[in-house]
Write a protein that holds these residues in place. Structure first.
Motif, PDB file in Angstrom:
ATOM      1  N   ALA A 113       0.828  -1.207   0.000  1.00  0.00           N
ATOM      2  CA  ALA A 113       0.000   0.000   0.000  1.00  0.00           C
ATOM      3  C   ALA A 113       0.862   1.256   0.000  1.00  0.00           C
ATOM      4  N   PHE A 114       1.909   1.279   0.822  1.00  0.00           N
ATOM      5  CA  PHE A 114       2.786   2.448   0.890  1.00  0.00           C
ATOM      6  C   PHE A 114       3.501   2.678  -0.438  1.00  0.00           C
ATOM      7  N   ALA A 115       4.034   1.596  -1.023  1.00  0.00           N
ATOM      8  CA  ALA A 115       4.751   1.728  -2.293  1.00  0.00           C
ATOM      9  C   ALA A 115       3.814   2.208  -3.405  1.00  0.00           C
ATOM     10  N   TRP A 116       2.573   1.777  -3.357  1.00  0.00           N
ATOM     11  CA  TRP A 116       1.589   2.176  -4.361  1.00  0.00           C
ATOM     12  C   TRP A 116       1.243   3.662  -4.210  1.00  0.00           C
ATOM     13  N   ILE A 117       0.961   4.084  -2.959  1.00  0.00           N
ATOM     14  CA  ILE A 117       0.470   5.439  -2.724  1.00  0.00           C
ATOM     15  C   ILE A 117       1.588   6.475  -2.793  1.00  0.00           C
ATOM     16  N   ARG A 122       2.801   1.188  -8.781  1.00  0.00           N
ATOM     17  CA  ARG A 122       1.454   0.619  -8.888  1.00  0.00           C
ATOM     18  C   ARG A 122       1.529  -0.872  -9.206  1.00  0.00           C
ATOM     19  N   PRO A 123       0.950  -1.722  -8.344  1.00  0.00           N
ATOM     20  CA  PRO A 123       1.031  -3.167  -8.579  1.00  0.00           C
ATOM     21  C   PRO A 123       0.014  -3.635  -9.618  1.00  0.00           C
ATOM     22  N   PHE A 127      -0.548  -9.260  -8.996  1.00  0.00           N
ATOM     23  CA  PHE A 127       0.310  -9.136  -7.828  1.00  0.00           C
ATOM     24  C   PHE A 127      -0.530  -8.941  -6.565  1.00  0.00           C
ATOM     25  N   LEU A 128      -1.588  -8.126  -6.645  1.00  0.00           N
ATOM     26  CA  LEU A 128      -2.479  -7.947  -5.502  1.00  0.00           C
ATOM     27  C   LEU A 128      -3.134  -9.268  -5.118  1.00  0.00           C
ATOM     28  N   LEU A 129      -3.488 -10.072  -6.124  1.00  0.00           N
ATOM     29  CA  LEU A 129      -4.041 -11.407  -5.845  1.00  0.00           C
ATOM     30  C   LEU A 129      -3.008 -12.266  -5.129  1.00  0.00           C
TER      31      LEU A 129
END
Length: 301
Positions: A113-117, A122-123, A127-129
């Motif tokens: 979440a931190f790397a995305w925001i 953006r994953p 990858f989220l799965l």
């Protein structure tokens, strides 16, 4: 990019994955060793860093010369790692080794979440799965467990372990940032120099037993130092070569190892649900690697 360069990038990537996996397996032994030291939880963290520092200093001098001065990110990493070790060792004291390790390894959710925001990494949906599958696996390993004969206060220990996940996630991000500009051994040395006195002061303020009472306890403290160098060192090295979120998922191999060791050494219950959870965690790790692959031109050496 030439075919040879693409092959080299893929080779570098898998070496990094192998280093992360190896480091996670080694770190899986640390929860057992914390129990065997016979010291207080924060004191165990102090001895872990104290015995690791001389070896890290030698490695740093051998790799890049004089130790120099610590960077700001190394100081931040040391503070975060002191919090990580303190919370996690108290988790190990009050709950099962498996629960402490599993819950503390929910860090990939925070890291992703931190790397995305904030880091604009953006994953992919796959990858989220993969993160969801891996985290579901570690939750299954913690669910329905009796814990064996070593539980003191399971809810409190679990709370400490969940707190550890936050410390560990931000430590992970700090190390990942630090690896952009300095070597793994130097970064670990200076973070250890910062973290060790913080843990010692915490142990004294909490009235913990500082020194092991037996030779076996001292041996466990020395082993913790070696595990720190080999395990965290491998993880720090691999993190310099993979995206932060991807690296955080790979280290979910650690709770699988810790769960098996807790069952083997402390008779902590290991049933079908835990076996399914371990398999799911490993599947999630593999899926994360597959999902995070990109074309050779998009990968950064």
């Amino acid at each position: 990019m030439t075919d040879a360069a693409g092959v080299q990038l893929r080779s570098d990537r898998w070496r990094a994955v192998a280093a992360l996996g190896f480091g996670a397996c080694v770190i899986g032994f640390s929860g057992i060793l914390v129990r065997l030291t016979g010291t207080g939880p924060a004191a165990g963290g102090f001895w872990r860093l104290a015995f690791a520092l001389p070896l890290l200093a030698l490695m740093t001098r051998g790799a890049s010369g004089p130790l120099g001065r610590p960077s700001r990110i190394a100081l931040i990493a040391g503070l975060l790692f002191a919090g990580d070790l303190g919370f996690w060792h108290y988790g190990v004291k009050y709950t099962s080794v498996a629960n402490a390790t599993v819950l503390s390894n929910l860090a990939p959710v925070v890291v992703t979440a931190f790397a995305w925001i904030f880091l604009k990494q953006r994953p992919k949906a796959a990858f989220l799965l993969a993160v969801a599958v891996a985290v579901a696996g570690v939750w299954l390993m913690a669910a329905g467990r009796s814990g064996g004969a070593h539980l003191v206060n399971e809810p409190l220990g679990d709370a400490f372990s969940i707190g550890t996940a936050l410390w560990y996630a931000f430590y992970f991000l700090a190390i990942s940032e630090g690896r952009k500009t300095e070597g793994a051994s130097r970064l670990m040395f200076w973070s250890g120099v910062v973290g060790a006195p913080i843990l010692l002061v915490a142990a004294l303020l909490l009235g913990e037993l500082i020194a092991p009472a037996t030779a076996a306890g001292w041996a466990a403290c020395v082993a913790l130092g070696l595990v720190h160098v080999a395990g965290q060192g491998s993880i720090a090295w691999g993190m310099g070569r993979l995206p932060t979120a991807t690296a955080s998922v790979v280290v979910l191999v650690q709770p699988v190892v810790a769960t098996w060791l807790g069952w083997l050494l402390f008779a902590e219950a290991l049933g079908p649900m835990q076996a399914i959870g371990a398999a799911a965690a490993l599947i999630g790790v593999v899926l994360a690697q597959w999902a995070s692959r990109g074309p050779p031109d998009a990968q950064v050496p």
